[in-house]
Scaffold this motif. Structure first.
Motif, PDB file in Angstrom:
ATOM      1  N   UNK A  61       0.763  -1.240   0.000  1.00 43.97           N
ATOM      2  CA  UNK A  61       0.000   0.000   0.000  1.00 43.97           C
ATOM      3  C   UNK A  61       0.790   1.283   0.000  1.00 43.97           C
ATOM      4  N   UNK A  62       2.125   1.219  -0.069  1.00 46.65           N
ATOM      5  CA  UNK A  62       2.908   2.446  -0.008  1.00 46.65           C
ATOM      6  C   UNK A  62       2.736   3.296  -1.262  1.00 46.65           C
ATOM      7  N   UNK A  63       2.428   2.660  -2.388  1.00 44.37           N
ATOM      8  CA  UNK A  63       2.274   3.407  -3.626  1.00 44.37           C
ATOM      9  C   UNK A  63       1.033   4.290  -3.611  1.00 44.37           C
ATOM     10  N   UNK A  64       0.160   4.098  -2.623  1.00 47.85           N
ATOM     11  CA  UNK A  64      -1.019   4.962  -2.514  1.00 47.85           C
ATOM     12  C   UNK A  64      -0.611   6.420  -2.356  1.00 47.85           C
ATOM     13  N   UNK A 128       5.632   3.512 -13.114  1.00 50.34           N
ATOM     14  CA  UNK A 128       5.779   2.075 -12.908  1.00 50.34           C
ATOM     15  C   UNK A 128       5.045   1.666 -11.640  1.00 50.34           C
ATOM     16  N   UNK A 129       5.215   2.455 -10.568  1.00 49.77           N
ATOM     17  CA  UNK A 129       4.527   2.166  -9.322  1.00 49.77           C
ATOM     18  C   UNK A 129       3.024   2.257  -9.462  1.00 49.77           C
ATOM     19  N   UNK A 130       2.568   3.292 -10.147  1.00 47.47           N
ATOM     20  CA  UNK A 130       1.132   3.464 -10.345  1.00 47.47           C
ATOM     21  C   UNK A 130       0.566   2.376 -11.252  1.00 47.47           C
ATOM     22  N   UNK A 131       1.396   1.894 -12.179  1.00 49.68           N
ATOM     23  CA  UNK A 131       0.963   0.805 -13.056  1.00 49.68           C
ATOM     24  C   UNK A 131       0.642  -0.442 -12.232  1.00 49.68           C
TER      25      UNK A 131
END
Length: 210
Positions: A61-64, A128-131
């Motif tokens: 969940x860190x990419x949130x 990339x993270x959001x992907x």
């Protein structure tokens, strides 16, 4: 299993997405073409290490943070763009012609540098993270989620298919350019082309509003 749905469909989608060229692909190709097989393989390891970080962030969940904070997204986005532009300018200004460097000169220190650049190139691309954050949940049943496990399984699957494809690209590119190793003109042109590609992708990343 663990809330994962249509796993076969995910594998097919992952393969298709891995075949789509992007910044990571160009980084691997330019390193493989200009510096040979070892540098190419190390660049693959660097890119995939960066992907592992993104998968872990998405799973826990860190990419949130990236998806909810426009400021943080822009900060990481421009950091990645400036880094790519820096790599491009550095490549353009290098005095040594890439094809004139013998394989014996590729010490552990040189390969470690190539690895670090690959990791940073991938990590500093927030898309990339959001992907991963947006793609992986499409194959998970929200009513049967077992913590981060399904995200890790899907992310690991994507990494495996991506690694296979990148290794194929790297080895093929290095093999095709072996006959050019002693061609000074080809070395100069490909070195300059690599630099311009990095700068182009950096500008695209920075000014892309999608």
């Amino acid at each position: 299993m663990f809330g994962i749905e249509n796993y076969l469909g995910f594998i097919i989608a992952a393969i298709i997405l891995n075949l789509t060229p992007g910044t990571d692909t160009m980084y691997i190709l330019t390193r493989s073409v200009s510096q040979g097989k070892n540098a190419g393989l190390v660049s693959v390891a660097g890119i995939m290490s960066g992907c592992i970080v993104h998968v872990l962030c998405a799973a826990f969940g860190l990419s949130l943070i990236l998806s909810s904070s426009a400021f943080v997204f822009m900060l990481v986005k421009w950091a990645g763009a400036l880094y790519l532009i820096y790599l491009g300018i550095k490549t353009l200004l290098e005095k040594n012609r890439a094809f004139e460097i013998s394989h014996s000169e590729y010490t552990v220190r040189n390969l470690a540098k190539t690895y670090r650049q690959g990791v940073l190139t991938n990590i500093l691309n927030p898309k990339v993270g959001l992907f991963f954050l947006s793609f992986l949940p499409q194959f998970i049943n929200p009513d049967h989620v077992n913590g981060p496990i399904p995200f890790l399984i899907l992310g690991g699957t994507f990494l495996v298919t991506g690694t296979i494809w990148c290794l194929f690209l790297s080895l093929t590119a290095a093999l095709m350019t072996n006959t050019l190793r002693n061609n000074k003109i080809a070395g100069i042109l490909l070195q300059k082309l690599s630099g311009m590609i990095f700068i182009g992708f950096g500008l695209k990343l920075g000014f892309d509003n999608d």
